[in-house]
Write a protein that holds these residues in place. Structure first.
Motif, PDB file in Angstrom:
ATOM      1  N   VAL A 208     -68.767  -4.346  41.245  1.00 45.65           N
ATOM      2  CA  VAL A 208     -69.202  -5.690  41.629  1.00 45.65           C
ATOM      3  C   VAL A 208     -69.254  -5.825  43.151  1.00 45.65           C
ATOM      4  N   ARG A 212     -72.508  -6.742  45.443  1.00 50.02           N
ATOM      5  CA  ARG A 212     -72.544  -7.892  46.353  1.00 50.02           C
ATOM      6  C   ARG A 212     -72.865  -7.462  47.777  1.00 50.02           C
ATOM      7  N   SER A 249     -63.345 -10.010  37.241  1.00 52.83           N
ATOM      8  CA  SER A 249     -64.354  -9.062  37.706  1.00 52.83           C
ATOM      9  C   SER A 249     -65.390  -8.786  36.624  1.00 52.83           C
ATOM     10  N   ARG A 250     -64.949  -8.673  35.385  1.00 47.21           N
ATOM     11  CA  ARG A 250     -65.909  -8.469  34.290  1.00 47.21           C
ATOM     12  C   ARG A 250     -66.861  -9.658  34.167  1.00 47.21           C
ATOM     13  N   ALA A 251     -66.332 -10.853  34.304  1.00 43.38           N
ATOM     14  CA  ALA A 251     -67.201 -12.031  34.245  1.00 43.38           C
ATOM     15  C   ALA A 251     -68.184 -12.035  35.412  1.00 43.38           C
ATOM     16  N   GLU A 252     -67.708 -11.662  36.596  1.00 43.24           N
ATOM     17  CA  GLU A 252     -68.574 -11.612  37.764  1.00 43.24           C
ATOM     18  C   GLU A 252     -69.645 -10.541  37.607  1.00 43.24           C
ATOM     19  N   GLY A 254     -71.184  -9.757  34.931  1.00 44.55           N
ATOM     20  CA  GLY A 254     -72.254 -10.374  34.157  1.00 44.55           C
ATOM     21  C   GLY A 254     -73.115 -11.289  35.001  1.00 44.55           C
ATOM     22  N   ARG A 255     -72.497 -12.018  35.933  1.00 42.76           N
ATOM     23  CA  ARG A 255     -73.243 -12.972  36.762  1.00 42.76           C
ATOM     24  C   ARG A 255     -74.152 -12.276  37.766  1.00 42.76           C
ATOM     25  N   VAL A 256     -73.694 -11.150  38.340  1.00 36.46           N
ATOM     26  CA  VAL A 256     -74.484 -10.493  39.390  1.00 36.46           C
ATOM     27  C   VAL A 256     -75.329  -9.349  38.848  1.00 36.46           C
ATOM     28  N   GLY A 257     -75.268  -9.094  37.547  1.00 39.21           N
ATOM     29  CA  GLY A 257     -76.138  -8.102  36.941  1.00 39.21           C
ATOM     30  C   GLY A 257     -75.666  -6.666  37.072  1.00 39.21           C
TER      31      GLY A 257
END
Length: 356
Positions: A208, A212, A249-252, A254-257
């Motif tokens: 992630v 970013r 981090s796992r949720a993030e 998903g958000r950032v692809g």
């Protein structure tokens, strides 16, 4: 430079015992060089002398102190003394006989002219700050196989916990997405701060953070464990809050692809990724190469017959291990497969960065 045909050199191989060096060596090596050989405890790296006997067999015409990390596919010349060209060719013959991928040469007592004449090419100087780098200022490599592996910049981590961030930075510098001159402690700590699970970087958080920092870089995380990882050494209360951060981090991701692939990344898949121009940040244990079971990130960036070429941002100075060992380091596939099986669950974690 293409590999050169090795000359046939008659040689002897004997263990190096710092407290009792062989008499022919004592007559050949300068006191200052011998003291440097003794200054580190090289025993974990199988130190040995490759010697070229004189015609009468009673003395040596040349010798080299040779070491290597365990479970790797290279030899390193610390120094060659006496008839240096003959000593170096004896080491090269020794390495070829063992089926190794390369011979390296630390630049303590050899200059570029002599190294080039012996078939070696210079390694790029490390980007690590001088006060942190240790080891010789220069180093050389002679490849013993066809083909070439492009050379990333070498940068050694300046803390015990920033290996993940450093491997990502070196990968991006190698890909041309980051100026090599920007590899410094500020960049190291800034990326670590975004990726850390305190203090380690676990695979999802690292992937992630890479996405970013470089939104145009395709990133895939491979992790064949469905629970938080790298937490077993902590007490239960400290595992709990770090697990919360890993779930975040796992949720993030998903958000950032950033896809998370739960299949086990095989050595064949790693070689295929490298063949496509991708780079693999791989989580390994240092048990095989350094003797202690600590999770650690390395960068896989090239392949040679039978081995994957990595950059390791950490060196064990006390063992005589330097950036010359850690840079362009070939590791046999089977050894890398074992190193990257992380205990206690035997999971594998990796981050693959593709071309932009």
């Amino acid at each position: 430079m293409p590999p050169r045909r090795a000359m046939s050199v008659k040689s002897a191989v004997v263990p190096f015992e710092p407290a009792a060096p062989p008499a022919p060596l004592s007559r050949l090596v300068h006191h200052d060089v011998l003291e440097r050989w003794r200054a580190a405890d090289r025993s974990a790296h199988a130190p040995h002398i490759v010697a070229v006997p004189r015609g009468d067999g009673e003395d040596w015409a040349a010798a080299a102190l040779v070491t290597a990390r365990p479970h790797t596919a290279y030899l390193k010349i610390v120094d060659a003394v006496g008839d240096v060209p003959r000593a170096v060719e004896a080491v090269v013959s020794h390495a070829r006989h063992r089926g190794l991928a390369q011979v390296k040469w630390e630049g303590w007592t050899v200059g570029p002219g002599a190294a080039t004449a012996a078939g070696f090419v210079p390694l790029s100087a490390p980007r690590t700050p001088a006060e942190e780098a240790g080891g010789p200022r220069t180093g050389y490599v002679r490849r013993l196989h066809d083909g070439a592996v492009t050379e990333p910049p070498y940068y050694g981590q300046t803390t015990h916990f920033t290996c993940g961030a450093v491997t990502a930075l070196v990968a991006q510098a190698h890909a041309g997405r980051l100026p090599r001159e920007s590899l410094d402690r500020r960049a190291e700590l800034t990326l670590w701060r975004d990726a850390t699970n305190f203090p380690a970087c676990e695979p999802v958080g690292l992937g992630v953070a890479v996405r970013r920092a470089w939104p145009s870089s395709p990133v895939t995380v491979f992790l064949d464990a469905d629970r938080p990882v790298l937490l077993d050494q902590y007490p239960a209360d400290e595992q709990e809050w770090r697990a919360v951060l890993q779930r975040a981090s796992r949720a993030e991701a998903g958000r950032v692809g950033v896809p998370i692939d739960s299949h086990r990344l095989s050595m064949t898949a790693i070689r295929s990724a490298l063949g496509r121009g991708e780079q693999v940040l791989l989580l390994v244990s240092l048990a095989g190469m350094q003797g202690f079971d600590v999770p650690h990130w390395v960068l896989c960036h090239g392949v040679v017959p039978g081995a994957v070429v990595i950059e390791d941002p950490w060196t064990n100075t006390a063992a005589g291990d330097t950036w010359v060992d850690a840079h362009l380091l070939p590791v046999p596939d089977l050894s890398l497969d074992t190193m990257s099986t992380i205990s206690p669950d035997g999971f594998r974690g990796a981050v693959i960065i593709g071309p932009a």
